[in-house]
Write a protein that holds these residues in place. Sequence first.
Motif, PDB file in Angstrom:
ATOM      1  N   ALA A 151       0.828  -1.200   0.000  1.00 23.57           N
ATOM      2  CA  ALA A 151       0.000   0.000   0.000  1.00 23.57           C
ATOM      3  C   ALA A 151       0.866   1.254   0.000  1.00 23.57           C
ATOM      4  CB  ALA A 151      -0.917  -0.004   1.212  1.00 23.57           C
ATOM      5  N   TYR A 152       2.005   1.205   0.683  1.00 25.63           N
ATOM      6  CA  TYR A 152       2.935   2.332   0.705  1.00 25.63           C
ATOM      7  C   TYR A 152       3.365   2.704  -0.716  1.00 25.63           C
ATOM      8  CZ  TYR A 152       7.380   4.810   1.284  1.00 25.63           C
ATOM      9  OH  TYR A 152       8.409   5.709   1.189  1.00 25.63           O
ATOM     10  N   LEU A 153       3.722   1.688  -1.505  1.00 30.98           N
ATOM     11  CA  LEU A 153       4.167   1.955  -2.875  1.00 30.98           C
ATOM     12  C   LEU A 153       3.036   2.480  -3.746  1.00 30.98           C
ATOM     13  CD1 LEU A 153       6.503  -1.105  -3.522  1.00 30.98           C
ATOM     14  CD2 LEU A 153       7.150   1.240  -2.924  1.00 30.98           C
ATOM     15  N   GLU A 154       1.812   2.063  -3.461  1.00 32.04           N
ATOM     16  CA  GLU A 154       0.668   2.595  -4.211  1.00 32.04           C
ATOM     17  C   GLU A 154       0.564   4.102  -4.011  1.00 32.04           C
ATOM     18  OE1 GLU A 154      -4.047   1.559  -4.952  1.00 32.04           O
ATOM     19  OE2 GLU A 154      -2.922   0.501  -3.405  1.00 32.04           O
ATOM     20  N   GLY A 155       0.778   4.538  -2.767  1.00 30.38           N
ATOM     21  CA  GLY A 155       0.783   5.974  -2.483  1.00 30.38           C
ATOM     22  C   GLY A 155       1.927   6.690  -3.171  1.00 30.38           C
ATOM     23  N   VAL A 156       3.121   6.096  -3.116  1.00 26.96           N
ATOM     24  CA  VAL A 156       4.299   6.690  -3.751  1.00 26.96           C
ATOM     25  C   VAL A 156       4.083   6.846  -5.251  1.00 26.96           C
ATOM     26  CG1 VAL A 156       6.715   6.294  -4.347  1.00 26.96           C
ATOM     27  CG2 VAL A 156       5.941   5.933  -1.996  1.00 26.96           C
ATOM     28  N   PHE A 157       3.601   5.782  -5.889  1.00 26.84           N
ATOM     29  CA  PHE A 157       3.395   5.836  -7.340  1.00 26.84           C
ATOM     30  C   PHE A 157       2.319   6.855  -7.712  1.00 26.84           C
ATOM     31  CE2 PHE A 157       5.415   2.193  -9.771  1.00 26.84           C
ATOM     32  CZ  PHE A 157       6.419   2.006  -8.842  1.00 26.84           C
ATOM     33  N   SER A 158       1.295   6.975  -6.894  1.00 26.53           N
ATOM     34  CA  SER A 158       0.235   7.948  -7.169  1.00 26.53           C
ATOM     35  C   SER A 158       0.778   9.369  -7.144  1.00 26.53           C
ATOM     36  CB  SER A 158      -0.888   7.797  -6.138  1.00 26.53           C
ATOM     37  OG  SER A 158      -1.499   6.535  -6.233  1.00 26.53           O
ATOM     38  N   ILE A 159       1.579   9.682  -6.121  1.00 26.79           N
ATOM     39  CA  ILE A 159       2.130  11.034  -6.011  1.00 26.79           C
ATOM     40  C   ILE A 159       3.132  11.307  -7.125  1.00 26.79           C
ATOM     41  CG2 ILE A 159       3.497  12.586  -4.564  1.00 26.79           C
ATOM     42  CD1 ILE A 159       0.586  12.163  -3.668  1.00 26.79           C
ATOM     43  N   ARG A 160       3.957  10.330  -7.469  1.00 28.15           N
ATOM     44  CA  ARG A 160       4.911  10.516  -8.563  1.00 28.15           C
ATOM     45  C   ARG A 160       4.188  10.781  -9.888  1.00 28.15           C
ATOM     46  NH1 ARG A 160       9.182   5.585  -7.436  1.00 28.15           N
ATOM     47  NH2 ARG A 160      10.255   6.538  -5.655  1.00 28.15           N
ATOM     48  N   THR A 161       3.105  10.046 -10.112  1.00 28.82           N
ATOM     49  CA  THR A 161       2.346  10.226 -11.350  1.00 28.82           C
ATOM     50  C   THR A 161       1.712  11.608 -11.394  1.00 28.82           C
ATOM     51  OG1 THR A 161       1.912   7.848 -11.437  1.00 28.82           O
ATOM     52  CG2 THR A 161       0.485   9.269 -12.763  1.00 28.82           C
ATOM     53  N   LEU A 162       1.148  12.041 -10.266  1.00 29.95           N
ATOM     54  CA  LEU A 162       0.560  13.374 -10.184  1.00 29.95           C
ATOM     55  C   LEU A 162       1.625  14.446 -10.412  1.00 29.95           C
ATOM     56  CD1 LEU A 162      -1.776  15.290  -9.523  1.00 29.95           C
ATOM     57  CD2 LEU A 162      -1.217  14.997  -7.095  1.00 29.95           C
ATOM     58  N   ASP A 163       2.791  14.272  -9.790  1.00 29.88           N
ATOM     59  CA  ASP A 163       3.879  15.244  -9.948  1.00 29.88           C
ATOM     60  C   ASP A 163       4.335  15.323 -11.406  1.00 29.88           C
ATOM     61  OD1 ASP A 163       6.031  17.023  -8.815  1.00 29.88           O
ATOM     62  OD2 ASP A 163       7.284  15.427  -9.629  1.00 29.88           O
ATOM     63  N   GLU A 164       4.439  14.182 -12.062  1.00 28.91           N
ATOM     64  CA  GLU A 164       4.848  14.165 -13.471  1.00 28.91           C
ATOM     65  C   GLU A 164       3.868  14.951 -14.332  1.00 28.91           C
ATOM     66  OE1 GLU A 164       5.341  11.046 -17.203  1.00 28.91           O
ATOM     67  OE2 GLU A 164       5.271  10.256 -15.158  1.00 28.91           O
ATOM     68  N   PHE A 165       2.577  14.757 -14.052  1.00 24.37           N
ATOM     69  CA  PHE A 165       1.566  15.470 -14.845  1.00 24.37           C
ATOM     70  C   PHE A 165       1.619  16.973 -14.576  1.00 24.37           C
ATOM     71  CE2 PHE A 165      -2.708  17.228 -15.405  1.00 24.37           C
ATOM     72  CZ  PHE A 165      -2.893  16.944 -16.743  1.00 24.37           C
ATOM     73  N   LEU A 166       1.775  17.363 -13.300  1.00 22.84           N
ATOM     74  CA  LEU A 166       1.815  18.785 -12.973  1.00 22.84           C
ATOM     75  C   LEU A 166       3.067  19.456 -13.541  1.00 22.84           C
ATOM     76  CD1 LEU A 166       0.560  18.692  -9.268  1.00 22.84           C
ATOM     77  CD2 LEU A 166      -0.705  19.422 -11.291  1.00 22.84           C
ATOM     78  N   GLN A 167       4.158  18.714 -13.578  1.00 22.92           N
ATOM     79  CA  GLN A 167       5.409  19.282 -14.108  1.00 22.92           C
ATOM     80  C   GLN A 167       5.410  19.367 -15.634  1.00 22.92           C
ATOM     81  OE1 GLN A 167       7.960  20.562 -12.376  1.00 22.92           O
ATOM     82  NE2 GLN A 167       7.051  20.087 -10.397  1.00 22.92           N
ATOM     83  N   ASN A 168       4.833  18.366 -16.295  1.00 24.42           N
ATOM     84  CA  ASN A 168       4.960  18.248 -17.752  1.00 24.42           C
ATOM     85  C   ASN A 168       3.665  18.464 -18.525  1.00 24.42           C
ATOM     86  OD1 ASN A 168       7.690  17.492 -17.331  1.00 24.42           O
ATOM     87  ND2 ASN A 168       7.039  15.376 -16.961  1.00 24.42           N
ATOM     88  N   GLY A 169       2.555  18.437 -17.834  1.00 27.49           N
ATOM     89  CA  GLY A 169       1.274  18.573 -18.515  1.00 27.49           C
ATOM     90  C   GLY A 169       0.828  17.327 -19.248  1.00 27.49           C
ATOM     91  N   GLU A 170       1.591  16.248 -19.108  1.00 27.76           N
ATOM     92  CA  GLU A 170       1.259  14.973 -19.735  1.00 27.76           C
ATOM     93  C   GLU A 170       1.999  13.859 -19.004  1.00 27.76           C
ATOM     94  OE1 GLU A 170       2.555  15.246 -23.759  1.00 27.76           O
ATOM     95  OE2 GLU A 170       4.681  15.300 -23.253  1.00 27.76           O
TER      96      GLU A 170
END
Length: 204
Positions: A151-170
């Motif tokens: 479950a910890y990694l699920e949270g980590v991956f979710s935040i990383r994915t959100l950060d990637e989208f906010l940084q790059n727009g895709e």
Amino acid sequence: YAGVDDTLNGEVAGELVVEARDAMADAELDSPGGNAVIVGFVPGYQAGIDRSAAAIPIMEDAGINVLDEVQVGFDPTTGFEGMQEMIAAHEDEGIDLVYAHNSALAEGVIQALEEAGYTPGEDVMVVGGTCHGNLENLENGKEFATALQAAYLEGVFSIRTLDEFLQNGELAEYFNTIPNLPVRGDEIDSVTVEGHSVEELCVY
């Protein structure tokens, strides 16, 4: 999407059941490829549907006879009750292998098997689909193996994915599934994911 892949989880579990069967070199199997039952999550729960749908073909392709599946819940109590049902229904045919959708269910499965006179880890092998905090049965060999879906990694991956989208727009990948690592009893101290131990991550 960022999170679990229950099809992958079922594939890993199916391969571990085959490995468990192959480890029973000194045991007399109840059919040429061994007889298996599944103790799963509640009826209609998509994670359980996906896990069984992925695991069963792998087991059958290896010659394992999947006798039956019972859909009961998520915890040791329902695992115990589900395994009692499977023993009552299939004791005459013989049960060599049990796939439980998670290790909490497997805990109850092991108790039911022992009360019925089986010796988990010797004349019957139990595989859990997701480790769930209590590693005792994995450590003592009563549970052959489980999978690490944290479950910890699920949270980590979710935040990383959100950060990637906010940084790059895709997003480079629209499906970012967390690892699902097989963990055998003798690997508890050696398997790590991103610097975290099995003991730290097996809380899903």
